[in-house]
Design a protein around this motif. Structure first.
Motif, PDB file in Angstrom:
ATOM      1  N   LYS A  27       3.110   6.001  -5.607  1.00 37.08           N
ATOM      2  CA  LYS A  27       2.904   6.210  -7.038  1.00 37.08           C
ATOM      3  C   LYS A  27       1.749   7.173  -7.312  1.00 37.08           C
ATOM      4  O   LYS A  27       1.833   8.004  -8.213  1.00 37.08           O
ATOM      5  N   LEU A  28       0.660   7.052  -6.553  1.00 38.79           N
ATOM      6  CA  LEU A  28      -0.475   7.969  -6.740  1.00 38.79           C
ATOM      7  C   LEU A  28      -0.060   9.421  -6.521  1.00 38.79           C
ATOM      8  O   LEU A  28      -0.362  10.288  -7.347  1.00 38.79           O
ATOM      9  N   PRO A  87      -1.386  16.095  -6.573  1.00 37.29           N
ATOM     10  CA  PRO A  87      -2.683  16.749  -6.410  1.00 37.29           C
ATOM     11  C   PRO A  87      -2.664  18.071  -5.648  1.00 37.29           C
ATOM     12  O   PRO A  87      -3.632  18.823  -5.709  1.00 37.29           O
ATOM     13  N   TYR A  88      -1.600  18.372  -4.941  1.00 34.50           N
ATOM     14  CA  TYR A  88      -1.602  19.565  -4.098  1.00 34.50           C
ATOM     15  C   TYR A  88      -1.475  20.827  -4.923  1.00 34.50           C
ATOM     16  O   TYR A  88      -0.835  20.852  -5.978  1.00 34.50           O
ATOM     17  N   ASP A  89      -2.060  21.891  -4.423  1.00 34.96           N
ATOM     18  CA  ASP A  89      -2.034  23.176  -5.096  1.00 34.96           C
ATOM     19  C   ASP A  89      -0.616  23.724  -5.155  1.00 34.96           C
ATOM     20  O   ASP A  89      -0.184  24.241  -6.174  1.00 34.96           O
ATOM     21  N   MET A 100       0.819  -1.209   0.000  1.00 29.06           N
ATOM     22  CA  MET A 100       0.000   0.000   0.000  1.00 29.06           C
ATOM     23  C   MET A 100       0.857   1.265   0.000  1.00 29.06           C
ATOM     24  O   MET A 100       0.474   2.274  -0.588  1.00 29.06           O
ATOM     25  N   SER A 101       2.026   1.222   0.636  1.00 34.79           N
ATOM     26  CA  SER A 101       2.880   2.413   0.603  1.00 34.79           C
ATOM     27  C   SER A 101       3.388   2.666  -0.816  1.00 34.79           C
ATOM     28  O   SER A 101       3.486   3.825  -1.239  1.00 34.79           O
ATOM     29  N   VAL A 115       5.933  17.689  -3.429  1.00 35.77           N
ATOM     30  CA  VAL A 115       7.243  17.093  -3.155  1.00 35.77           C
ATOM     31  C   VAL A 115       7.293  16.560  -1.730  1.00 35.77           C
ATOM     32  O   VAL A 115       7.776  15.448  -1.483  1.00 35.77           O
ATOM     33  N   LEU A 116       6.783  17.332  -0.784  1.00 35.16           N
ATOM     34  CA  LEU A 116       6.781  16.905   0.618  1.00 35.16           C
ATOM     35  C   LEU A 116       5.957  15.629   0.813  1.00 35.16           C
ATOM     36  O   LEU A 116       6.398  14.698   1.495  1.00 35.16           O
ATOM     37  N   GLN A 117       4.794  15.559   0.199  1.00 34.54           N
ATOM     38  CA  GLN A 117       3.939  14.377   0.355  1.00 34.54           C
ATOM     39  C   GLN A 117       4.574  13.148  -0.288  1.00 34.54           C
ATOM     40  O   GLN A 117       4.521  12.053   0.279  1.00 34.54           O
ATOM     41  N   GLU A 118       5.175  13.314  -1.452  1.00 32.07           N
ATOM     42  CA  GLU A 118       5.839  12.174  -2.078  1.00 32.07           C
ATOM     43  C   GLU A 118       7.020  11.708  -1.226  1.00 32.07           C
ATOM     44  O   GLU A 118       7.230  10.500  -1.043  1.00 32.07           O
TER      45      GLU A 118
END
Length: 161
Positions: A134-135, A141-143, A128-129, A149-152
């Protein structure tokens, strides 16, 4: 400690808890999706503009009263502005992304306890990680690009943990 496990009060409590355990992980995301989908056209009209000071400000294109009437809703219905906490961090075309984020949180905090062995838990967490890594990497998706970059990067951290 004073409630017997064979009492009526205990059985009602177990039933109540069981229903509530289903309402939160299924009902809350379903409600989010329902409310956001009702307002997705208005959310897509929201644009981000520079505030002139190096930051970004959200410019809201407000729907007219005829927009509400054409959809058969009153102005007192939940508006897209009331739901800004669910979509404002994301680009307008990703109005639904908070539901995906909620599913990710639920998986990693609640669903990983169900596999029978620790090995299955680890394999499920790794799989799942990678899916969420990959998603977030593909869709961004962030504005704000820095948030993408931080979320990835955070997804890579979850993978290696």
């Amino acid at each position: 400690m004073s409630v017997s496990c064979s009492s009526e009060r205990y059985r009602i409590g177990v039933l109540w808890a069981s229903v509530m355990v289903l309402i939160y992980p299924i009902g809350i995301p379903a409600l989010y999706y329902y409310l956001l989908s009702l307002n997705k056209d208005d959310i897509r009209k929201v644009t981000t503009v520079s505030d002139g000071k190096g930051g970004e400000a959200v410019e809201i294109t407000r729907p007219t009263e005829s927009d509400y009437e054409s959809r058969g809703r009153s102005k007192n219905f939940v508006s897209y502005q009331d739901l800004a906490f669910l979509y404002s961090a994301y680009e307008p075309q990703f109005w639904y992304w908070e539901i995906i984020e909620t599913a990710r949180r639920l998986f990693f905090t609640a669903l990983l306890v169900f596999p029978a062995t620790p090995n299955l838990q680890v394999v499920g967490a790794i799989m799942m990680s990678v899916v969420f890594m990959k998603l977030y990497g593909f869709y961004a998706p962030y504005d704000a690009d820095a948030d993408d970059v931080l979320q990835e990067t955070a997804q890579y951290q979850v993978f290696f943990t």
